[in-house]
Scaffold this motif. Structure first.
Motif, PDB file in Angstrom:
ATOM      1  N   ALA A   1       0.823  -1.211   0.000  1.00  0.00           N
ATOM      2  CA  ALA A   1       0.000   0.000   0.000  1.00  0.00           C
ATOM      3  C   ALA A   1       0.854   1.256   0.000  1.00  0.00           C
ATOM      4  O   ALA A   1       0.335   2.363   0.107  1.00  0.00           O
ATOM      5  CB  ALA A   1      -0.913  -0.011   1.230  1.00  0.00           C
ATOM      6  N   VAL A   2       2.165   1.100  -0.127  1.00  0.00           N
ATOM      7  CA  VAL A   2       3.095   2.228  -0.086  1.00  0.00           C
ATOM      8  C   VAL A   2       3.401   2.654  -1.519  1.00  0.00           C
ATOM      9  O   VAL A   2       3.904   1.871  -2.316  1.00  0.00           O
ATOM     10  CB  VAL A   2       4.395   1.842   0.635  1.00  0.00           C
ATOM     11  CG1 VAL A   2       5.337   3.039   0.719  1.00  0.00           C
ATOM     12  CG2 VAL A   2       4.088   1.311   2.025  1.00  0.00           C
ATOM     13  N   ASP A   3       3.125   3.906  -1.832  1.00  0.00           N
ATOM     14  CA  ASP A   3       3.361   4.397  -3.192  1.00  0.00           C
ATOM     15  C   ASP A   3       4.671   5.160  -3.302  1.00  0.00           C
ATOM     16  O   ASP A   3       5.303   5.185  -4.352  1.00  0.00           O
ATOM     17  CB  ASP A   3       2.204   5.304  -3.624  1.00  0.00           C
ATOM     18  CG  ASP A   3       2.361   5.783  -5.060  1.00  0.00           C
ATOM     19  OD1 ASP A   3       2.427   4.923  -5.957  1.00  0.00           O
ATOM     20  OD2 ASP A   3       2.443   7.003  -5.278  1.00  0.00           O
ATOM     21  N   ASP A   4       5.102   5.790  -2.204  1.00  0.00           N
ATOM     22  CA  ASP A   4       6.284   6.643  -2.220  1.00  0.00           C
ATOM     23  C   ASP A   4       7.515   5.817  -1.850  1.00  0.00           C
ATOM     24  O   ASP A   4       7.853   5.683  -0.676  1.00  0.00           O
ATOM     25  CB  ASP A   4       6.085   7.810  -1.251  1.00  0.00           C
ATOM     26  CG  ASP A   4       7.193   8.849  -1.355  1.00  0.00           C
ATOM     27  OD1 ASP A   4       7.820   8.930  -2.428  1.00  0.00           O
ATOM     28  OD2 ASP A   4       7.424   9.559  -0.374  1.00  0.00           O
TER      29      ASP A   4
ATOM     30  N   MET B   1       4.402  -2.017   9.167  1.00  0.00           N
ATOM     31  CA  MET B   1       5.283  -1.223  10.019  1.00  0.00           C
ATOM     32  C   MET B   1       4.985   0.266   9.890  1.00  0.00           C
ATOM     33  O   MET B   1       4.960   1.006  10.874  1.00  0.00           O
ATOM     34  CB  MET B   1       6.738  -1.511   9.674  1.00  0.00           C
ATOM     35  CG  MET B   1       7.204  -2.895  10.080  1.00  0.00           C
ATOM     36  SD  MET B   1       8.912  -3.238   9.562  1.00  0.00           S
ATOM     37  CE  MET B   1       9.816  -2.140  10.644  1.00  0.00           C
ATOM     38  N   LEU B   2       4.746   0.719   8.680  1.00  0.00           N
ATOM     39  CA  LEU B   2       4.465   2.126   8.469  1.00  0.00           C
ATOM     40  C   LEU B   2       3.114   2.536   9.062  1.00  0.00           C
ATOM     41  O   LEU B   2       2.948   3.649   9.541  1.00  0.00           O
ATOM     42  CB  LEU B   2       4.508   2.457   6.983  1.00  0.00           C
ATOM     43  CG  LEU B   2       5.905   2.473   6.364  1.00  0.00           C
ATOM     44  CD1 LEU B   2       5.833   2.518   4.839  1.00  0.00           C
ATOM     45  CD2 LEU B   2       6.710   3.646   6.880  1.00  0.00           C
ATOM     46  N   VAL B   3       2.170   1.624   9.031  1.00  0.00           N
ATOM     47  CA  VAL B   3       0.835   1.931   9.580  1.00  0.00           C
ATOM     48  C   VAL B   3       0.840   1.889  11.106  1.00  0.00           C
ATOM     49  O   VAL B   3       0.327   2.788  11.772  1.00  0.00           O
ATOM     50  CB  VAL B   3      -0.215   0.957   9.027  1.00  0.00           C
ATOM     51  CG1 VAL B   3      -1.537   1.096   9.773  1.00  0.00           C
ATOM     52  CG2 VAL B   3      -0.434   1.201   7.543  1.00  0.00           C
ATOM     53  N   SER B   4       1.458   0.847  11.663  1.00  0.00           N
ATOM     54  CA  SER B   4       1.383   0.638  13.117  1.00  0.00           C
ATOM     55  C   SER B   4       2.455   1.376  13.894  1.00  0.00           C
ATOM     56  O   SER B   4       2.312   1.644  15.073  1.00  0.00           O
ATOM     57  CB  SER B   4       1.492  -0.862  13.426  1.00  0.00           C
ATOM     58  OG  SER B   4       2.788  -1.348  13.088  1.00  0.00           O
ATOM     59  N   GLY B   5       3.573   1.678  13.231  1.00  0.00           N
ATOM     60  CA  GLY B   5       4.668   2.332  13.932  1.00  0.00           C
ATOM     61  C   GLY B   5       5.555   1.387  14.693  1.00  0.00           C
ATOM     62  O   GLY B   5       6.446   1.802  15.420  1.00  0.00           O
ATOM     63  N   VAL B   6       5.345   0.069  14.557  1.00  0.00           N
ATOM     64  CA  VAL B   6       6.196  -0.927  15.212  1.00  0.00           C
ATOM     65  C   VAL B   6       6.567  -1.985  14.201  1.00  0.00           C
ATOM     66  O   VAL B   6       5.893  -2.169  13.194  1.00  0.00           O
ATOM     67  CB  VAL B   6       5.492  -1.582  16.428  1.00  0.00           C
ATOM     68  CG1 VAL B   6       5.214  -0.536  17.495  1.00  0.00           C
ATOM     69  CG2 VAL B   6       4.196  -2.265  16.016  1.00  0.00           C
TER      70      VAL B   6
END
Length: 389
Positions: free
Chosen positions: A265-268, A381-386
């Motif tokens: 889901a990461v575009d950048d 990881m990017l969504v949850s921060g862990v």
């Protein structure tokens, strides 16, 4: 402003501010340039007014100076997230006393608290990375870094996107068998003498030629390393050295770029980011970087490591990520080997302990066994921060 300026950047972008008046100290005045470059990377046209300096631990000076600033700019919105506690306290108290608008950026919950202290109306908004355009270049600029080939966001994205021919070649190389790998290593040595591959078929060879990794020699079915390259040069490396390194192992960076770009889901997603070119002691080369949901992630690829190196590599990746982005960064160390390739006694226990160490340091250690799940774990990881379990 304080040591971490991303809350300042987020506040300006979220409020769509037309102008910025930085409140600084003697120690933070040099961050204004980074602040402005980060806003420009996000597309903000906000103009900067002359900064105002305060004594960071003198509450009377903070009240006196800020009161004067507010009197000169009665429509000001106070971002009281940064600065010392005394600076933040004085700003928030004056905002309440003079019934201004105020905001606070809570990076932990990815929320912004807005207050209209005249009407006592309060509400929270989520930090919307897409709307604010919190791309990789924003985080790097806010961290005080200059990026090679990044005069604009468009030039940065063009430079940090691999050519489709390299992506195709990397996909071929990933699935090689032992005979094909032998051919690749021999081609990687074919600088002054051509080599005739034994196992690579025509489609494979065509992909390598299209990616400018090899070129045909005078003799049929023989090839040299190409003297041109589609890769970005590492310092003091020739194009042929770059092409040779790609054939031996750095292809995995391009393959992972494509996997994350197309299957997460990461575009950048940025490939081969060079920080602080020409600055002795500050030059850093990053394999992959990506940003989403108010955070960014650094991914380092290793084609081969020894178990006794893992501990140092984990600490190095943690320190590097903190240096680049302070509180906002996360990291993954990817090793392109299967766990069961290590035959030494206790190898499985060592690997488990190092994976736990990586999680303790806020990152994630992954292996070739995990390759199908890597894009999903990066997103988590990017969504949850862990680190993903």
């Amino acid at each position: 402003m304080s040591g971490e300026i991303m809350p300042n950047v987020i506040g300006v972008l979220h409020a769509r501010s037309e102008a910025v008046l930085p409140v600084v100290t003697r120690q933070t005045v040099n961050q204004i340039e980074c602040f402005e470059r980060a806003l420009r990377a996000a597309g903000s046209p906000a103009r900067f007014l002359p900064e105002v300096a305060v004594l960071p631990y003198d509450v009377a000076d903070c009240f006196r100076t800020l009161r004067r600033v507010i009197a000169e700019h009665p429509q000001i919105c106070i971002n009281w997230t940064g600065g010392t506690k005394i600076m933040s306290y004085a700003a928030r108290r004056l905002a309440e006393e003079m019934q201004l608008h105020a905001l606070y950026v809570n990076t932990a919950s990815r929320e912004i608290l807005f207050e209209d202290l005249g009407s006592q109306n309060r509400y929270t908004d989520l930090i919307d990375s897409a709307r604010l355009n919190l791309n990789v270049l924003v985080y790097l600029s806010a961290g005080g870094h200059r990026v090679e080939g990044a005069d604009t966001l468009a030039s940065f994205r063009q430079r940090c996107t691999p050519d489709p021919a390299l992506v195709r070649a990397a996909t071929f190389i990933l699935d090689t068998n032992s005979l094909e790998r032998t051919d690749l290593y021999r081609l990687a040595e074919a600088e002054n003498q051509s080599y005739r591959p034994r196992a690579l078929d025509g489609n494979f060879l065509h992909a390598l030629i299209q990616a400018r990794l090899i070129q045909p020699a005078a003799n049929s079915r023989e090839y040299f390393l190409s003297p041109e390259t589609l890769l970005h040069p590492f310092y003091l490396q020739s194009p042929q050295k770059q092409n040779a390194a790609f054939l031996r192992g750095t292809f995995i960076e391009v393959f992972l770029w494509d996997q994350i770009k197309s299957r997460s889901a990461v575009d950048d997603v940025a490939w081969h980011v060079v920080l602080n070119p020409g600055e002795t002691g500050r030059i850093v080369e990053l394999d992959l970087m990506m940003a989403s949901d108010g955070r960014f992630l650094v991914l380092e690829c290793k084609s081969s490591v020894e178990l006794n190196e893992l501990g140092d590599l984990i600490e190095e990746q943690y320190a590097r990520t903190r240096q680049i982005g302070r509180l906002f960064g996360q990291w993954v160390l990817y090793v392109h080997r299967h766990r069961d390739e290590f035959n030494r006694p206790g190898a499985a226990d060592i690997i488990r302990s190092q994976e736990q160490k990586a999680r303790h340091y806020g990152g994630c250690l992954m292996w070739q066994d995990d390759l199908p799940e890597l894009p999903i774990k990066v997103s988590e990881m990017l969504v949850s921060g862990v680190a993903a379990p």
